[in-house]
Scaffold this motif. Structure first.
Motif, PDB file in Angstrom:
ATOM      1  N   LEU A 193       0.834  -1.200   0.000  1.00  0.00           N
ATOM      2  CA  LEU A 193       0.000   0.000   0.000  1.00  0.00           C
ATOM      3  C   LEU A 193       0.871   1.253   0.000  1.00  0.00           C
ATOM      4  CD1 LEU A 193      -2.807  -1.050   2.517  1.00  0.00           C
ATOM      5  CD2 LEU A 193      -2.698  -1.398   0.036  1.00  0.00           C
ATOM      6  N   PHE A 194       0.253   2.397  -0.250  1.00  0.00           N
ATOM      7  CA  PHE A 194       1.004   3.656  -0.296  1.00  0.00           C
ATOM      8  C   PHE A 194       0.069   4.806   0.058  1.00  0.00           C
ATOM      9  CE2 PHE A 194      -0.609   2.579  -4.506  1.00  0.00           C
ATOM     10  CZ  PHE A 194      -1.268   3.736  -4.885  1.00  0.00           C
ATOM     11  N   GLY A 195       0.690   5.941   0.384  1.00  0.00           N
ATOM     12  CA  GLY A 195      -0.087   7.123   0.727  1.00  0.00           C
ATOM     13  C   GLY A 195      -0.877   6.927   2.006  1.00  0.00           C
ATOM     14  N   GLU A 196      -2.041   7.549   2.073  1.00  0.00           N
ATOM     15  CA  GLU A 196      -2.953   7.377   3.201  1.00  0.00           C
ATOM     16  C   GLU A 196      -3.852   6.180   2.942  1.00  0.00           C
ATOM     17  OE1 GLU A 196      -3.398  11.967   4.732  1.00  0.00           O
ATOM     18  OE2 GLU A 196      -4.886  11.223   3.311  1.00  0.00           O
ATOM     19  N   SER A 197      -4.322   5.543   4.029  1.00  0.00           N
ATOM     20  CA  SER A 197      -5.117   4.325   3.863  1.00  0.00           C
ATOM     21  C   SER A 197      -6.178   4.236   4.946  1.00  0.00           C
ATOM     22  CB  SER A 197      -4.206   3.092   3.923  1.00  0.00           C
ATOM     23  OG  SER A 197      -4.922   1.921   3.628  1.00  0.00           O
ATOM     24  N   ALA A 198      -7.349   3.672   4.567  1.00  0.00           N
ATOM     25  CA  ALA A 198      -8.431   3.451   5.529  1.00  0.00           C
ATOM     26  C   ALA A 198      -9.113   2.136   5.208  1.00  0.00           C
ATOM     27  CB  ALA A 198      -9.433   4.601   5.499  1.00  0.00           C
ATOM     28  N   LEU A 199      -9.779   1.575   6.217  1.00  0.00           N
ATOM     29  CA  LEU A 199     -10.447   0.276   6.098  1.00  0.00           C
ATOM     30  C   LEU A 199     -11.880   0.420   6.573  1.00  0.00           C
ATOM     31  CD1 LEU A 199      -8.967  -3.080   7.444  1.00  0.00           C
ATOM     32  CD2 LEU A 199     -11.327  -2.457   7.896  1.00  0.00           C
ATOM     33  N   TYR A 200     -12.830   0.028   5.717  1.00  0.00           N
ATOM     34  CA  TYR A 200     -14.252   0.084   6.064  1.00  0.00           C
ATOM     35  C   TYR A 200     -14.799  -1.333   6.203  1.00  0.00           C
ATOM     36  CZ  TYR A 200     -19.285   0.545   5.605  1.00  0.00           C
ATOM     37  OH  TYR A 200     -20.645   0.445   5.814  1.00  0.00           O
ATOM     38  N   ILE A 201     -15.482  -1.588   7.310  1.00  0.00           N
ATOM     39  CA  ILE A 201     -16.043  -2.917   7.569  1.00  0.00           C
ATOM     40  C   ILE A 201     -17.509  -2.928   7.165  1.00  0.00           C
ATOM     41  CG2 ILE A 201     -16.430  -4.702   9.310  1.00  0.00           C
ATOM     42  CD1 ILE A 201     -14.243  -3.171  11.000  1.00  0.00           C
ATOM     43  N   LEU A 202     -17.826  -3.710   6.143  1.00  0.00           N
ATOM     44  CA  LEU A 202     -19.215  -3.836   5.705  1.00  0.00           C
ATOM     45  C   LEU A 202     -19.949  -4.884   6.528  1.00  0.00           C
ATOM     46  CD1 LEU A 202     -21.454  -3.117   3.601  1.00  0.00           C
ATOM     47  CD2 LEU A 202     -20.623  -5.070   2.270  1.00  0.00           C
ATOM     48  N   GLU A 203     -19.317  -6.058   6.700  1.00  0.00           N
ATOM     49  CA  GLU A 203     -19.922  -7.118   7.507  1.00  0.00           C
ATOM     50  C   GLU A 203     -18.814  -7.947   8.149  1.00  0.00           C
ATOM     51  OE1 GLU A 203     -22.365  -9.288   4.811  1.00  0.00           O
ATOM     52  OE2 GLU A 203     -20.714  -9.874   3.493  1.00  0.00           O
ATOM     53  N   GLY A 204     -19.151  -8.590   9.263  1.00  0.00           N
ATOM     54  CA  GLY A 204     -18.152  -9.356   9.993  1.00  0.00           C
ATOM     55  C   GLY A 204     -17.401  -8.483  10.966  1.00  0.00           C
ATOM     56  N   ALA A 205     -16.130  -8.770  11.161  1.00  0.00           N
ATOM     57  CA  ALA A 205     -15.327  -8.020  12.130  1.00  0.00           C
ATOM     58  C   ALA A 205     -13.854  -8.109  11.793  1.00  0.00           C
ATOM     59  CB  ALA A 205     -15.573  -8.539  13.546  1.00  0.00           C
ATOM     60  N   VAL A 206     -13.119  -7.127  12.281  1.00  0.00           N
ATOM     61  CA  VAL A 206     -11.672  -7.043  12.114  1.00  0.00           C
ATOM     62  C   VAL A 206     -11.044  -6.905  13.498  1.00  0.00           C
ATOM     63  CG1 VAL A 206      -9.845  -5.453  11.386  1.00  0.00           C
ATOM     64  CG2 VAL A 206     -11.604  -6.144   9.767  1.00  0.00           C
ATOM     65  N   GLU A 207      -9.941  -7.606  13.716  1.00  0.00           N
ATOM     66  CA  GLU A 207      -9.211  -7.504  14.972  1.00  0.00           C
ATOM     67  C   GLU A 207      -7.833  -6.910  14.698  1.00  0.00           C
ATOM     68  OE1 GLU A 207      -9.112 -11.251  16.990  1.00  0.00           O
ATOM     69  OE2 GLU A 207     -11.231 -11.654  16.568  1.00  0.00           O
ATOM     70  N   SER A 208      -7.470  -5.948  15.512  1.00  0.00           N
ATOM     71  CA  SER A 208      -6.169  -5.298  15.364  1.00  0.00           C
ATOM     72  C   SER A 208      -5.633  -4.945  16.738  1.00  0.00           C
ATOM     73  CB  SER A 208      -6.296  -4.031  14.518  1.00  0.00           C
ATOM     74  OG  SER A 208      -5.057  -3.352  14.442  1.00  0.00           O
ATOM     75  N   GLU A 209      -4.447  -5.476  17.062  1.00  0.00           N
ATOM     76  CA  GLU A 209      -3.742  -5.160  18.300  1.00  0.00           C
ATOM     77  C   GLU A 209      -4.627  -5.334  19.530  1.00  0.00           C
ATOM     78  OE1 GLU A 209      -2.946  -1.431  16.612  1.00  0.00           O
ATOM     79  OE2 GLU A 209      -0.862  -1.882  16.172  1.00  0.00           O
ATOM     80  N   GLY A 210      -5.390  -6.440  19.548  1.00  0.00           N
ATOM     81  CA  GLY A 210      -6.213  -6.772  20.703  1.00  0.00           C
ATOM     82  C   GLY A 210      -7.589  -6.140  20.724  1.00  0.00           C
ATOM     83  N   ASN A 211      -7.903  -5.309  19.729  1.00  0.00           N
ATOM     84  CA  ASN A 211      -9.209  -4.656  19.666  1.00  0.00           C
ATOM     85  C   ASN A 211     -10.038  -5.235  18.521  1.00  0.00           C
ATOM     86  OD1 ASN A 211      -8.669  -2.646  21.762  1.00  0.00           O
ATOM     87  ND2 ASN A 211      -7.221  -1.794  20.280  1.00  0.00           N
ATOM     88  N   THR A 212     -11.356  -5.335  18.732  1.00  0.00           N
ATOM     89  CA  THR A 212     -12.254  -5.846  17.706  1.00  0.00           C
ATOM     90  C   THR A 212     -13.151  -4.718  17.206  1.00  0.00           C
ATOM     91  OG1 THR A 212     -12.276  -8.039  18.735  1.00  0.00           O
ATOM     92  CG2 THR A 212     -14.044  -7.544  17.183  1.00  0.00           C
ATOM     93  N   PHE A 213     -13.275  -4.625  15.868  1.00  0.00           N
ATOM     94  CA  PHE A 213     -14.082  -3.588  15.240  1.00  0.00           C
ATOM     95  C   PHE A 213     -15.124  -4.256  14.345  1.00  0.00           C
ATOM     96  CE2 PHE A 213      -9.784  -2.092  15.992  1.00  0.00           C
ATOM     97  CZ  PHE A 213     -10.003  -0.957  16.764  1.00  0.00           C
ATOM     98  N   GLY A 214     -16.313  -3.656  14.271  1.00  0.00           N
ATOM     99  CA  GLY A 214     -17.416  -4.284  13.558  1.00  0.00           C
ATOM    100  C   GLY A 214     -17.978  -3.438  12.432  1.00  0.00           C
ATOM    101  N   PRO A 215     -19.129  -3.875  11.887  1.00  0.00           N
ATOM    102  CA  PRO A 215     -19.743  -3.197  10.747  1.00  0.00           C
ATOM    103  C   PRO A 215     -20.006  -1.711  10.995  1.00  0.00           C
ATOM    104  CG  PRO A 215     -20.775  -5.326  11.109  1.00  0.00           C
ATOM    105  CD  PRO A 215     -19.877  -5.084  12.283  1.00  0.00           C
ATOM    106  N   LYS A 216     -19.939  -0.966   9.910  1.00  0.00           N
ATOM    107  CA  LYS A 216     -20.219   0.472   9.880  1.00  0.00           C
ATOM    108  C   LYS A 216     -19.140   1.294  10.587  1.00  0.00           C
ATOM    109  CE  LYS A 216     -25.206  -0.028   9.378  1.00  0.00           C
ATOM    110  NZ  LYS A 216     -26.543   0.432   9.801  1.00  0.00           N
ATOM    111  N   GLN A 217     -17.945   0.714  10.727  1.00  0.00           N
ATOM    112  CA  GLN A 217     -16.818   1.455  11.265  1.00  0.00           C
ATOM    113  C   GLN A 217     -15.746   1.626  10.192  1.00  0.00           C
ATOM    114  OE1 GLN A 217     -15.847  -0.827  14.938  1.00  0.00           O
ATOM    115  NE2 GLN A 217     -16.419   1.039  16.041  1.00  0.00           N
TER     116      GLN A 217
END
Length: 302
Positions: A193-217
């Motif tokens: 990847l390059f430049g600025e970057s963002a991640l949008y969660i449509l469904e399910g969940a993402v875990e990063s560094e011990g934290n869980t993130f869900g839809p619409k984040q």
């Protein structure tokens, strides 16, 4: 140390026909790379008496990207384009110096129950192309590179990354990716990847560094090169970003420009109805009030 710089929650916003979830712009982050605006439409179920009807409205200084998960939209614009967009396809409209378009439920669906679900995105144009001639491209699903890697289905909707290039004709270095998985997977893609970057969660969940993130984040990274996370099973996410512009952008209503003067010119043109019209359309959307509509983005403040 966490690589997540900012967490943005969807905020409700009205586009006339129905409510959407707004992701960008956000008061603490106006743009991610060249991406200036993102709305999550739906999912909404419309009855046989409800339809999407976004009347003719103008744009300058940007490209719009429409990507549907469900439903169908009839796009008409002042170039004479009349195209129905369906799930998995991309409508890419570049406004440049000015274009007008409408978005409506196709006639054959107007008297039946229907679903609407998708993303609408604005990508700002580089300063030297803000006054280019308007263009429209419709890209079928086969024009979007798609592959499976380590149990993850990846689709490159727009831009160029991983040595692959979408047929969507973008005008600055960027990427817009869809990742889907049915099983838990670890994703390590930061080196590409390059430049600025963002991640949008449509469904399910993402875990990063011990934290869980869900839809619409929407998660905005501090450093795209450190993009590493776990996707839970049955998750769908979108990763987008690219090189930010050296100068700021002003957003007023449907107009994006690097100078206030260009915004004022566009406002005057719309009030005088001197934009080229959409063939067969007669509706007119009034210019909104000045207050609460101009938002400046200054890269130095990000």
């Amino acid at each position: 140390m966490s690589n997540i710089n900012l967490i943005i929650e969807e905020r409700p916003a009205s586009i006339g026909s129905f409510m959407v979830g707004r992701l960008l712009p956000f008061r603490e982050k106006r743009m991610v790379g060249p991406f200036a605006f993102i709305d999550h439409m739906g999912p909404v179920c419309m009855s046989d008496k409800e339809n999407m009807d976004v009347p003719p409205h103008p744009h300058i200084g940007l490209s719009t990207l429409t990507y549907l998960f469900e439903g169908s939209v009839m796009h008409r614009d002042s170039l004479g384009t009349e195209v129905e967009i369906k799930p998995g396809q991309v409508n890419w409209m570049t406004a440049g110096k000015g274009i007008v378009h409408s978005e409506r439920t196709p006639q054959y669906l107007r008297n039946s129950d229907k679903m609407m679900h998708g993303l609408q995105i604005w990508v700002a144009l580089p300063k030297h192309l803000e006054q280019m001639e308007p263009e429209f491209f419709h890209v079928e699903g086969k024009g979007l590179p798609e592959w499976t890697e380590q149990g993850v289905n990846i689709k490159l909707i727009a831009g160029e990354v991983f040595g692959r290039k979408s047929e969507v004709p973008v005008y600055s270095p960027l990427y817009f990716l869809e990742l889907k998985t049915s099983s838990r997977q670890t994703i390590k893609i930061g080196k590409d990847l390059f430049g600025e970057s963002a991640l949008y969660i449509l469904e399910g969940a993402v875990e990063s560094e011990g934290n869980t993130f869900g839809p619409k984040q929407l998660l905005v990274a501090k450093d795209s090169k450190l993009c590493e996370f776990d996707m839970q099973e049955n998750s769908t996410i979108y990763i987008f970003g690219g090189e930010p512009f050296p100068e700021g952008r002003i957003i007023y209503w449907n107009f994006v420009a690097s100078t206030a003067e260009r915004i004022e010119e566009a406002k005057k043109m719309w009030l005088e109805q001197s934009f080229k019209p959409v063939p067969g359309e007669t509706d007119f959307v009034p210019l909104p009030p000045q207050s609460n509509h101009i938002k400046a983005h200054n890269p130095a403040n990000d």
